[in-house]
Design a protein around this motif. Structure first.
Motif, PDB file in Angstrom:
ATOM      1  N   PRO A   1       0.853  -1.372  -0.035  1.00 55.31           N
ATOM      2  CA  PRO A   1       0.328   0.001   0.157  1.00 55.31           C
ATOM      3  C   PRO A   1       0.865   1.173  -0.241  1.00 55.31           C
ATOM      4  O   PRO A   1       0.314   2.290  -0.953  1.00 55.31           O
ATOM      5  CB  PRO A   1      -0.879  -0.847   1.356  1.00 55.31           C
ATOM      6  N   GLU A   2       1.625   1.100   0.821  1.00 53.99           N
ATOM      7  CA  GLU A   2       2.785   2.628   0.529  1.00 53.99           C
ATOM      8  C   GLU A   2       3.435   2.783  -0.681  1.00 53.99           C
ATOM      9  O   GLU A   2       3.235   3.697  -1.174  1.00 53.99           O
ATOM     10  CB  GLU A   2       3.542   2.303   1.669  1.00 53.99           C
ATOM     11  N   THR A   3       3.818   1.746  -1.670  1.00 52.64           N
ATOM     12  CA  THR A   3       4.301   1.691  -2.883  1.00 52.64           C
ATOM     13  C   THR A   3       3.042   2.812  -3.875  1.00 52.64           C
ATOM     14  O   THR A   3       3.370   3.478  -4.395  1.00 52.64           O
ATOM     15  CB  THR A   3       4.404   0.364  -3.199  1.00 52.64           C
ATOM     16  N   LEU A   4       1.909   1.975  -3.396  1.00 52.79           N
ATOM     17  CA  LEU A   4       0.695   2.377  -4.105  1.00 52.79           C
ATOM     18  C   LEU A   4       0.400   4.066  -3.922  1.00 52.79           C
ATOM     19  O   LEU A   4       1.143   5.012  -4.591  1.00 52.79           O
ATOM     20  CB  LEU A   4      -0.083   2.118  -3.972  1.00 52.79           C
ATOM     21  N   GLN A   5       0.932   4.243  -2.632  1.00 55.17           N
ATOM     22  CA  GLN A   5       0.736   5.376  -1.741  1.00 55.17           C
ATOM     23  C   GLN A   5       1.380   6.573  -2.334  1.00 55.17           C
ATOM     24  O   GLN A   5       1.537   7.587  -3.628  1.00 55.17           O
ATOM     25  CB  GLN A   5       0.133   5.952  -0.420  1.00 55.17           C
ATOM     26  N   ALA A   6       2.791   6.275  -2.817  1.00 56.02           N
ATOM     27  CA  ALA A   6       3.727   7.254  -3.981  1.00 56.02           C
ATOM     28  C   ALA A   6       3.699   7.464  -5.105  1.00 56.02           C
ATOM     29  O   ALA A   6       4.034   8.391  -5.275  1.00 56.02           O
ATOM     30  CB  ALA A   6       4.965   6.552  -3.342  1.00 56.02           C
ATOM     31  N   VAL A   7       3.658   6.091  -5.639  1.00 50.56           N
ATOM     32  CA  VAL A   7       2.847   5.713  -6.666  1.00 50.56           C
ATOM     33  C   VAL A   7       2.302   7.814  -7.424  1.00 50.56           C
ATOM     34  O   VAL A   7       2.320   7.961  -8.321  1.00 50.56           O
ATOM     35  CB  VAL A   7       2.771   4.948  -7.267  1.00 50.56           C
TER      36      VAL A   7
ATOM     37  N   LEU B   1       2.016  -6.693  -0.715  1.00 45.83           N
ATOM     38  CA  LEU B   1       2.698  -7.202   0.568  1.00 45.83           C
ATOM     39  C   LEU B   1       0.357  -6.418   1.006  1.00 45.83           C
ATOM     40  O   LEU B   1       0.456  -5.714   0.363  1.00 45.83           O
ATOM     41  CB  LEU B   1       3.047  -6.297   1.943  1.00 45.83           C
ATOM     42  N   HIS B   2      -0.239  -7.119   1.927  1.00 45.48           N
ATOM     43  CA  HIS B   2      -1.026  -7.023   1.880  1.00 45.48           C
ATOM     44  C   HIS B   2      -2.657  -6.422   1.056  1.00 45.48           C
ATOM     45  O   HIS B   2      -2.445  -5.346   0.475  1.00 45.48           O
ATOM     46  CB  HIS B   2      -1.523  -5.861   2.680  1.00 45.48           C
ATOM     47  N   PRO B   3      -1.917  -7.742  -0.437  1.00 48.23           N
ATOM     48  CA  PRO B   3      -2.748  -7.783  -1.793  1.00 48.23           C
ATOM     49  C   PRO B   3      -4.327  -6.914  -1.759  1.00 48.23           C
ATOM     50  O   PRO B   3      -4.370  -6.259  -2.502  1.00 48.23           O
ATOM     51  CB  PRO B   3      -2.825  -8.870  -1.951  1.00 48.23           C
ATOM     52  N   ARG B   4      -5.219  -6.987  -0.425  1.00 49.37           N
ATOM     53  CA  ARG B   4      -6.951  -6.500  -0.022  1.00 49.37           C
ATOM     54  C   ARG B   4      -6.515  -5.294  -0.378  1.00 49.37           C
ATOM     55  O   ARG B   4      -7.511  -4.921  -0.896  1.00 49.37           O
ATOM     56  CB  ARG B   4      -7.635  -8.147   0.956  1.00 49.37           C
ATOM     57  N   ARG B   5      -5.729  -4.816   0.529  1.00 50.56           N
ATOM     58  CA  ARG B   5      -5.540  -3.445   0.990  1.00 50.56           C
ATOM     59  C   ARG B   5      -5.007  -2.990  -0.498  1.00 50.56           C
ATOM     60  O   ARG B   5      -5.237  -1.879  -0.470  1.00 50.56           O
ATOM     61  CB  ARG B   5      -4.900  -3.597   1.877  1.00 50.56           C
ATOM     62  N   CYS B   6      -4.311  -3.374  -0.932  1.00 47.53           N
ATOM     63  CA  CYS B   6      -3.503  -2.769  -2.022  1.00 47.53           C
ATOM     64  C   CYS B   6      -4.697  -2.700  -3.238  1.00 47.53           C
ATOM     65  O   CYS B   6      -5.064  -1.761  -4.037  1.00 47.53           O
ATOM     66  CB  CYS B   6      -2.552  -3.691  -2.726  1.00 47.53           C
ATOM     67  N   GLU B   7      -5.599  -3.762  -3.449  1.00 44.20           N
ATOM     68  CA  GLU B   7      -6.170  -3.778  -4.406  1.00 44.20           C
ATOM     69  C   GLU B   7      -7.554  -2.569  -4.245  1.00 44.20           C
ATOM     70  O   GLU B   7      -8.241  -1.916  -5.018  1.00 44.20           O
ATOM     71  CB  GLU B   7      -8.130  -4.303  -4.450  1.00 44.20           C
ATOM     72  N   GLU B   8      -8.116  -1.869  -2.668  1.00 43.44           N
ATOM     73  CA  GLU B   8      -9.202  -1.372  -2.691  1.00 43.44           C
ATOM     74  C   GLU B   8      -8.543  -0.211  -2.832  1.00 43.44           C
ATOM     75  O   GLU B   8      -8.531   1.024  -3.695  1.00 43.44           O
ATOM     76  CB  GLU B   8      -8.763  -1.223  -0.771  1.00 43.44           C
TER      77      GLU B   8
END
Length: 261
Positions: free
Chosen positions: A215-221, A239-246
């Motif tokens: 999730p931190e990667t997605l936020q930084a992107v 990491l935390h794949p479900r959270r990444c999807e959301e």
């Protein structure tokens, strides 16, 4: 207890510990706070020989490295008697790139009699699965950028620089170095058509330091103004794949794990 977890920064150590069949012995590097776990043992590179002896005395047979560790500076005054014979190996490793240093560390544990297992062997569900995470799909430009980025990581592998790059409009515009992914992303803010690509270097061992996104990667992107994150399925930990999807849906990002490329 037969598994020792050499834990670094980030959420991966706790996820590995939770996925292990029995609670591991958690070994933390001196001065590092381990997220979600308490260290049973702490060590320094200068006392690694003593750590190896202690693991053997405790009946440890397997070792897993999980989480980020910066390359330490050696303090000769802190070497103990058990570690002093390893100094030539350390000095050679520190002259190598990141992958070279990790290989030396891996070989050291294996030569001492421990089986080194990858985080993905303990928690296989963390490996990126083919397809998209969320509801946004890559378009033709993103697929082209992903192919360019993957080729760049492969061709740059002998230089042992990093596992990530940013590609936009068919060109690589930034490459990860020792400062890490976040530092690279901060330098490309505003490249709105670009993507972050992560993947292992050619010939890289899968037992240590597989690329990781979360999730931190997605936020930084998103904060950098990029369109999405692309990884190769089966070669990157999520990491935390479900959270990444959301989060990908909430931020309007594409999060795509390529297959067959």
């Amino acid at each position: 207890m037969t598994l020792a977890l050499i834990a670094g920064r980030g959420d991966l150590p706790a996820l590995v510990a939770a996925g292990a069949q029995t609670p591991p012995l958690v070994c933390g590097y001196e001065g590092i706070t381990i997220s979600g776990l308490e260290a049973d043992l702490t060590f320094r590179l200068e006392t690694l020989g003593a750590l190896l002896l202690e693991l053997g005395n405790r009946g440890i047979t397997q070792v897993c490295f999980a989480g980020a560790l910066e390359r330490p500076a050696l303090d000769p005054s802190k070497f103990d008697a058990e570690t002093a014979p390893l100094v030539p190996l350390f000095m050679e490793a520190l002259k190598s790139g990141d992958d070279g240093a990790l290989r030396v560390l891996l070989e050291l544990f294996e030569k001492t009699g421990f089986e080194v297992v990858g985080a993905h062997e303990i928690v296989p569900d963390l490996l990126a699965k083919g397809g998209v995470y969320g509801s946004h799909w890559p378009d033709a430009l993103m697929r082209e950028d992903a192919a360019v980025a993957a080729t760049h990581i492969f061709e740059m592998s002998p230089q042992d620089k990093g596992q990530a790059c940013v590609a936009a409009k068919g060109h690589v515009i930034a490459m990860e170095d020792a400062r890490g992914t976040d530092a690279m992303l901060s330098e490309v803010a505003g490249a709105a058509s670009g993507i972050l690509f992560k993947g292992p270097k050619a010939g890289q061992t899968r037992k240590i330091d597989l690329p990781t996104v979360g999730p931190e990667t997605l936020q930084a992107v998103h904060d950098a103004g990029l369109r999405g994150v692309v990884v190769d399925a089966g070669d990157v930990l999520v990491l935390h794949p479900r959270r990444c999807e959301e989060l990908a849906d909430a931020l309007g990002l594409v999060f795509w794990a390529r297959t067959g490329e």
